[in-house]
Design a protein around this motif. Structure first.
Motif, PDB file in Angstrom:
ATOM      1  N   GLN A   1      14.173   3.659  -0.390  1.00 27.96           N
ATOM      2  CA  GLN A   1      13.139   3.249   0.552  1.00 27.96           C
ATOM      3  C   GLN A   1      11.753   3.632   0.036  1.00 27.96           C
ATOM      4  O   GLN A   1      10.811   2.831   0.088  1.00 27.96           O
ATOM      5  CB  GLN A   1      13.408   3.913   1.907  1.00 27.96           C
ATOM      6  N   ALA A   2      11.622   4.844  -0.499  1.00 30.75           N
ATOM      7  CA  ALA A   2      10.336   5.281  -1.044  1.00 30.75           C
ATOM      8  C   ALA A   2       9.926   4.433  -2.239  1.00 30.75           C
ATOM      9  O   ALA A   2       8.744   4.111  -2.420  1.00 30.75           O
ATOM     10  CB  ALA A   2      10.411   6.756  -1.438  1.00 30.75           C
ATOM     11  N   THR A   3      10.892   4.051  -3.061  1.00 26.01           N
ATOM     12  CA  THR A   3      10.598   3.212  -4.222  1.00 26.01           C
ATOM     13  C   THR A   3      10.051   1.862  -3.790  1.00 26.01           C
ATOM     14  O   THR A   3       9.046   1.373  -4.334  1.00 26.01           O
ATOM     15  CB  THR A   3      11.878   3.016  -5.064  1.00 26.01           C
ATOM     16  N   LEU A   4      10.687   1.241  -2.810  1.00 28.62           N
ATOM     17  CA  LEU A   4      10.208  -0.047  -2.334  1.00 28.62           C
ATOM     18  C   LEU A   4       8.818   0.087  -1.722  1.00 28.62           C
ATOM     19  O   LEU A   4       7.945  -0.778  -1.942  1.00 28.62           O
ATOM     20  CB  LEU A   4      11.193  -0.620  -1.315  1.00 28.62           C
ATOM     21  N   MET A   5       8.578   1.145  -0.972  1.00 25.59           N
ATOM     22  CA  MET A   5       7.266   1.336  -0.355  1.00 25.59           C
ATOM     23  C   MET A   5       6.183   1.510  -1.402  1.00 25.59           C
ATOM     24  O   MET A   5       5.071   0.982  -1.268  1.00 25.59           O
ATOM     25  CB  MET A   5       7.313   2.549   0.573  1.00 25.59           C
TER      26      MET A   5
END
Length: 497
Positions: free
Chosen positions: A130-134
């Motif tokens: 999730q952090a990577t996509l954000m």
């Protein structure tokens, strides 16, 4: 939306099948002459500048185009290479919601078998994804995020394998991200000491009485020299002996790198024609340093970087030039990228978007709001690119061919996105209609194609689209706009960058 899903896809196909979209294919030949800032009116930019920013980012947002218009495309590229001068406070603020991305390996281990968010049922790798996509969607340091993606593939680790479930979070934070635009020697050194990498490639089982050659082979074949880099099986065996005893702690400070001298082979060794002085931990570190600066490494990395950023089949002369910069600067990756981009832009060829690129560019160009959560991640999985789960150490493919057959999930994503059916992700179609200033669907189609493709559809195609929508009874203005947007997202032109 009043249309059935079948009718919706049929109408979207009118856009997707438009032969005129081929005229929107990016052209790069004249970018070397674009030294001065060019005007940008909020959606229309020079198509070549749009195409270049689209290639070097996860989608040419209006703020990127505005910045390039202010300072010129070459200055924009230089600013992105020297990324630390680009403020990213807004993106960092979004990352504060994540509970695990800054935790130690020991603390992550305590959470590794737990669902620690009852509402969303998140695990440790879920938060990393999730952090990577954000970051990819919201960071202003877009070229840096591109290089992070590249090195994550180059030093691939799957969270599906044992302790990598929690160790990859540390590897992402302490190996890939700090060194993505630093010196390659530091990156390779950090990766070779990464418990996630050592576990993924079985070096915790590399013992003096039972050597395991897996990591030794891959650090030569995939991480440095390349398969044709001049090593042989004897070199692999000798390097494996140098790396015996490289493991990680298991109790206190679990997940930290550890060299166990009792498990290390202390006999003399010879790697790539060099005698390795007996020195315990220093034996492996000496070879790692040599590998990072080897001429074969310079060429292998030059080719891979050119393939990722320039073309599936990059010119040999460009690869050689990039390799020469690598060697002359002792692997300074910023200098390497400056050479690659300054000399490589005229040679750029369109590449088919990988799933992450397709999804993130859709979000960025439509100014979507997203939490990057599981519903969105499931679309990545359906398209074949869930973050950090590629099973083999070569990383997700970075050429076009492997991604060109699984297109139905992209259509399904486009339909769900425009109808705001993906929980945690939303686009404001009413706002897009408002800022377009369009009084009819033809004008909106032209405006939206410029927003998403960098160039407007020809008038004839816009008229055909408007007529088809009217005949099908697409519904009110908002519903009709949704069909146009989804059709453009599903179009052949949008699949390429």
């Amino acid at each position: 939306m009043n249309l059935s899903r079948r009718d919706f896809l049929k109408l979207a196909g009118l856009v997707a099948g438009s032969a005129a979209l081929s005229s929107c294919a990016p052209l790069y030949e004249n970018l070397a002459r674009l030294d001065s800032p060019l005007p940008f009116d909020g959606v229309r930019a020079d198509p070549q500048i749009f195409a270049l920013i689209n290639r070097l980012s996860f989608g040419a947002r209006r703020e990127d185009l505005t910045r390039a218009a202010e300072i010129g495309i070459h200055a924009w590229v230089a600013e992105q290479v020297e990324y630390t001068g680009v403020s990213d406070d807004a993106c960092n603020l979004r990352l504060r919601q994540f509970k695990t991305i800054d935790l130690s390996a020991n603390d992550l281990f305590d959470l590794s078998d737990k669902i620690f968010d009852d509402q969303d049922k998140l695990t440790v790798p879920d938060e990393l994804r999730q952090a990577t996509l954000m970051r990819q969607a919201y960071s202003r340091r877009q070229l840096y995020e591109r290089t992070v993606e590249f090195w994550s593939d180059h030093f691939n680790i799957s969270t599906e394998k044992g302790d990598c479930f929690y160790l990859k979070t540390v590897d992402d934070r302490e190996v890939i991200r700090p060194h993505a635009l630093g010196f390659f020697g530091d990156l390779l050194w950090a990766s070779s000491h990464s418990p996630a990498m050592l576990f993924y490639l079985d070096n915790q089982s590399n013992l003096k009485d039972a050597p395991n050659e897996n990591y030794a082979r891959e650090v030569m074949e995939l991480h440095s020299l390349g398969v044709d880099g001049g090593y042989n099986q004897q070199d692999v065996m000798e390097l494996a002996r140098c790396l015996t005893g490289w493991t990680m702690k298991e109790h206190f400070w679990r997940g930290d790198f550890h060299f166990d001298a009792d498990l290390h082979d202390t006999a003399p060794k010879k790697v790539l024609g060099k005698n390795i002085p007996v020195g315990g931990l220093d034996e492996g570190e000496r070879v790692i340093r040599d590998l990072s600066l080897h001429p074969s490494t310079a060429h292998f990395l030059g080719f891979k970087l050119c393939r990722r950023f320039i073309a599936d089949e990059p010119p040999a002369a460009l690869v050689s030039s990039v390799a020469e910069t690598f060697t002359a600067t002792n692997g300074d990756l910023r200098a390497v990228m400056q050479t690659l981009l300054s000399e490589g832009v005229p040679h750029i060829q369109p590449k088919f978007k990988r799933p992450a690129d397709f999804i993130i560019s859709s979000l960025r160009l439509l100014d979507a709001r997203t939490d990057g959560g599981k519903p969105l991640q499931r679309y990545l999985a359906r398209m074949g690119q869930p973050y950090f789960t590629w099973p083999t150490p070569d990383g997700y493919p970075d050429i076009s061919a492997p991604w060109m057959s699984n297109l139905m999930p992209r259509w399904q994503f486009a339909a769900a996105l425009v109808q705001n059916e993906i929980k945690g992700t939303e686009i404001d179609v009413e706002h897009l209609l408002e800022i377009s200033g369009a009084s009819d669907i033809e004008t909106f189609t032209k405006w939206t194609s410029t927003l998403l493709l960098g160039a407007p559809l020809p008038d004839d195609d816009c008229q055909k689209m408007a007529s088809a929508l009217h005949e099908a009874g697409a519904g009110d203005e908002i519903s009709t706009a949704r069909v146009v947007i989804a059709g453009l997202l599903a179009s052949p032109a949008f699949q390429w960058k």
